[in-house]
Design an enzyme around this catalytic site. Structure first.
Site: not given
Ligand SMILES: Cc1cc2nc3c(=O)[nH]c(=O)nc-3n(C[C@H](O)[C@H](O)[C@H](O)COP(=O)(O)OP(=O)(O)OC[C@H]3O[C@@H](n4cnc5c(N)ncnc54)[C@H](O)[C@@H]3O)c2cc1C
Length: 607
Positions: A444
């Site tokens: 989220e």
């Molecule tokens: C158990 C679980 C349940 C989930 N449930 C859902 C769901 O129901 N539906 C759904 O769609 N998704 C779901 N997710 C996905 C979740 O919302 C994402 O994992 C989350 O939004 C982060 O995206 P990412 O993992 O791709 O990390 P990334 O976007 O790759 O980010 C990695 C790191 O980089 C940082 N970062 C990225 N971009 C920037 C920026 N521009 N500036 C500064 N820092 C940055 C982030 O803060 C983070 O620390 C779930 C994930 C998990 C693990």
């Protein structure tokens, strides 16, 4: 072992004595039915369902986890029966419109229900919890036909829903979404692509699952302006409402996770699945972010939930476990040693947990009142009022979501610490709370993304600091009558007045720094968010302390003197031992971005 007891006294104190929910409900269009008796009956009923049904499944469900086999997911033993009771109780429809089978009560009651369910068993709470986003999206953007076909069974809980945003290459950056939707010429679409990490994406609790999916139309522009929103039902629905053939959306696997293992996190493969467009083409992201503020408050609750449960477990243990003697002399001379609870360092940990759980609860309930006003405007079709309330809430939600989930992790970690080595082993359930809490700062919107939203968008770009000035105005108004008082009241009031000045000064400095160096916003954002969180929690602790103090003086409160005194003592603890952290965050926020970016990326590794 954990033995969750719903904190009904604290909930009632906040609702009746601090935030005056009865008056708030009387002023709401949708609040007439939420009389004090009705609210009380709901709180009691949800509390006993949580204590008797959900809490006993928490540790067992976490140990067993979900099972995937040939695309099907089996939830842990007991979950299906517990979900059946949830549906039979009509709990999913608490705050949804009666025309779709709901009870039409204010949304805040739904948040209170989620708090208790989530504290008793966060993984279980995820199944009905995800449906709420799906229902809200359809209520706002679904055609009449879609609403009639899907909403009654989502609102009853007969079906659940999901929100499918994330793909393997992108989570935070949804501009990179690749899933494709091809028009089939009959008003429907064939949706193809893979979504990952989809909570409740597959399970055995209901016969059907309704997915809300972000995807691109063939001629869509790149980036976020080319994303549309679709509904994909696990089973196609016949005109008479019965379930038809299986739609080609299959669960490829579920994730093996650090925590919330009883919540199924699915990889979903869409192989030309029949889809319905929801809302306007290419406006999907806007539609997906409808009621996003409420969804984020829903996740912020997770911080409070884990702090509360961990506090309950740690407190019970600290009263029983004995270790050495208090430094000032024996406290329990008849015992072999004094209980842990006598030691100041153990008190520090317990009081931090208590301050986070109760202070966070106050922050959530205040935001829930704002959410009520926003939903009342939305259901009344008053777009202008809806936008205004949504805008106001938009300032609070990144703070609540970012700060409370980070504090929830700290509180859960302290819960392990209070139990010593016994906290680290599985027997007491404390390490499970810590593992479960960890996800809340990630999904989220990660803390970093919330912080950018807060400082970059809400504070600097959209309002040029006005949202901060507005909140600071409320702090000063709360403090003003006590500024010259003695004792804790006076000290708290003067602390708020000082933070009023400091917060505005910090915001102004960052505004000026950001003009010179754009990277400063990203460099300062998380410290700024934490600063805001501590000060906002300080405001709510002051509010609670003033009410408790008045109740003691007037002897007109409905609670015991000991309850009010504990509130005042915890407020003092917050003021002296947690609020000073805000100063460090302010200093760190102002440190130049160069400290972070100076070393070239290739030179960061020292090896
Ligand atoms: C158990 C679980 C349940 C989930 N449930 C859902 C769901 O129901 N539906 C759904 O769609 N998704 C779901 N997710 C996905 C979740 O919302 C994402 O994992 C989350 O939004 C982060 O995206 P990412 O993992 O791709 O990390 P990334 O976007 O790759 O980010 C990695 C790191 O980089 C940082 N970062 C990225 N971009 C920037 C920026 N521009 N500036 C500064 N820092 C940055 C982030 O803060 C983070 O620390 C779930 C994930 C998990 C693990």
């Amino acid at each position: 072992m954990l033995n969750y007891q719903a904190p009904l006294r604290d909930m009632r104190f906040l609702m009746n004595e601090v935030l005056d929910f009865p008056a708030h409900y009387r002023q709401l269009g949708s609040g007439e039915e939420a009389t004090p008796d009705t609210v009380d009956a709901i709180l009691e009923a949800v509390a006993s369902y949580c204590q008797e049904v959900l809490a006993p499944l928490y540790v067992r469900g976490g140990e067993e986890g979900c099972h995937w086999e040939d695309g099907a997911v089996r939830t842990p033993a007991g979950f299906k029966a517990a979900y059946g009771q949830f549906v039979a109780g009509g709990w999913q429809g608490l705050s949804f419109p009666p025309e779709y089978g709901g009870l039409g009560l204010p949304m805040s009651l739904n948040l209170l229900k989620s708090e208790m369910m989530g504290t008793a068993n966060w993984s279980f709470n995820m199944y009905p919890g995800l449906s709420i986003g799906c229902i809200n999206t359809l209520l706002q953007y679904g055609s009449d036909e879609v609403k009639a076909q899907y909403l009654p069974r989502l609102v009853s809980g007969e079906w659940t829903g999901t929100m499918c945003l994330t793909e393997p290459q992108c989570g935070s950056d949804l501009a990179q979404v690749r899933c494709q939707a091809r028009p089939l010429g009959d008003g429907t679409y064939a949706l193809t692509g893979t979504k990952i990490f989809i909570s409740s994406g597959e399970h055995d609790l209901t016969d059907n699952i309704v997915h809300i999916v972000l995807a691109r139309l063939p001629d869509a522009p790149p980036g976020t302006r080319g994303i549309s929103l679709f509904l994909v039902s696990k089973y196609l629905i016949h005109a008479d409402g019965s379930l038809g053939e299986r739609n080609p959306v299959h669960c490829g696997s579920i994730e093996h996770k650090m925590g919330i293992s009883a919540s199924a996190t699915a990889v979903l493969n869409f192989d030309g699945a029949r889809a319905l467009l929801i809302g306007q083409p290419n406006k999907g992201l806007e539609a997906m972010f409808t009621f996003m503020n409420t969804a984020r408050i829903g996740t912020a609750i997770q911080g409070v939930a884990h702090a509360e449960l961990s506090f309950q477990g740690a407190l019970a243990y600290a009263r029983e476990r004995r270790s050495m003697r208090a430094l000032s002399g024996k406290k329990e001379p008849e015992q072999v040693a004094d209980a842990l609870i006598w030691h100041p360092d153990v008190r520090r940990m317990l009081l931090t947990q208590k301050a986070v759980a109760e202070g966070g609860r106050a922050m959530i309930y205040a935001a829930a009142q704002r959410a009520d006003r926003m939903f009342a405007a939305a259901w009344a079709g008053d777009e202008a009022a809806y936008q205004r309330h949504d805008g106001e809430l938009g300032f609070f939600t990144p703070i609540l979501k970012g700060f409370l989930t980070e504090m929830g992790v700290e509180a859960a970690s302290l819960g392990v610490q209070v139990l010593g080595g016994h906290g680290y082993i599985r027997e007491h359930g404390m390490e499970q709370i810590l593992r479960d809490a960890r996800i809340a700062t990630l999904y989220e919107g990660t803390t970093g993304i919330q912080a950018l939203d807060l400082l970059g968008r809400k504070v600097l770009l959209q309002t040029r600091g006005q949202c901060v000035r507005d909140f600071c105005g409320s702090m000063l108004a709360l403090a003003r009558p006590y500024l010259l008082s003695g004792g804790l009241r006076g000290r708290m009031a003067r602390a708020l007045a000082w933070r009023d000045w400091q917060w505005q000064w910090l915001t102004l400095r960052l505004m000026l720094q950001a003009r010179r160096d754009k990277e400063q916003v990203g460099a300062a954002a998380t410290d700024y968010l934490m600063y805001c969180g501590y000060v906002m929690m300080g405001y709510h602790w002051a509010q609670m302390a003033f009410v408790a103090d008045e109740a003691l003086r007037s002897a007109k409160g409905t609670e015991t003197d000991a309850f009010y005194q504990a509130k005042i003592d915890t407020a003092q603890f917050f003021l002296e031992r947690l609020l000073p952290r805000a100063d460090a965050h302010a200093r760190m926020a102002l440190a130049p971005a160069d400290t972070l970016l100076r070393t070239p990326a290739e030179d960061l590794a020292a090896g």
